[in-house]
Design an enzyme around this catalytic site. Sequence first.
Site, PDB file in Angstrom:
ATOM      1  N   TYR A 171      -7.468  20.949  24.074  1.00 19.93           N
ATOM      2  CA  TYR A 171      -7.014  22.248  23.559  1.00 19.93           C
ATOM      3  C   TYR A 171      -7.538  23.390  24.430  1.00 19.93           C
ATOM      4  CZ  TYR A 171      -6.104  26.122  20.388  1.00 19.93           C
ATOM      5  OH  TYR A 171      -5.669  27.306  19.851  1.00 19.93           O
ATOM      6  N   LYS A 175      -5.160  26.046  26.694  1.00 22.08           N
ATOM      7  CA  LYS A 175      -5.137  27.495  26.500  1.00 22.08           C
ATOM      8  C   LYS A 175      -5.666  28.236  27.730  1.00 22.08           C
ATOM      9  CE  LYS A 175      -3.274  27.595  22.439  1.00 22.08           C
ATOM     10  NZ  LYS A 175      -1.935  28.199  22.219  1.00 22.08           N
TER      11      LYS A 175
END
Length: 266
Positions: A171, A175
């Site tokens: 994750y 990002k």
Amino acid sequence: MYMFPGVAVITGAGGTGIGAATAKAFAAAGCKMIAITDLNEKTLQQTAESITSTHPETEVLVKAGNVADDQFADSFIDTVVWRFGRLDYAVNCAGVIGKSLRSSETSLEEFDRVNNINYRGCWLSSRAELKQMVTQEALPSHDPNRPPQRGAVVNVASQLGIVSRPGAPAYCASKSAVVGMTRADAIDYSKDGIRVNCVCPGVIETPLVMEKAEVREAIMPAVETAPMKRMGQPAEVADAILFLCSTQASFVQGHAMVVDGGYITL
């Protein structure tokens, strides 16, 4: 007071998260042509109905699909242009939260799932949006002190694209990639009169966070650590997104605006 005379596109606009809040905020700010997409057609329709019930003068184009599919990303923008003639504000919100695992515990399937949606899907969407924006004339400026803009793109990254937390390598990487992509596109498309920025939300009270107990448990330390000691609301992120899309941000380019209650300041 912001003015949005053109066409807005929002991905990940189903449900009650940041995308839906952003679509509603555009309508409330006077945008009359809005296109929304999400994987879940039912929640997408709910967003559209919420907008048209409150702002009947707003026309909402709804098309469900997977933004990680390159054919869908292109066809969605083709449909928007066929319906509305152009594209002026693009907000890429579609994303998922990965499982809380260290790298040695993360399967290739889980890594690909998170990155295909969070990074690949964002890139495919922004690529299709930018392809259209470079072909069109800029909207006339209502302020003689501000140059007209051909388009504005806002990608939704995360505070975890700036800092990291345990158990989220896929994750955090996805990002961070969105932040890096945003900055590169900002450089490339400045000469075309297109602004590209991103927002980096902290812990926001959305279904992605609230529906699973293990996710809530994992993020609560971040909530308690941040100076404001609360979750943010989707509408608070939408406010930042609308600013970045507006001509009020006419000299803001390649910026990663953190909306996180002060977490990364510590």
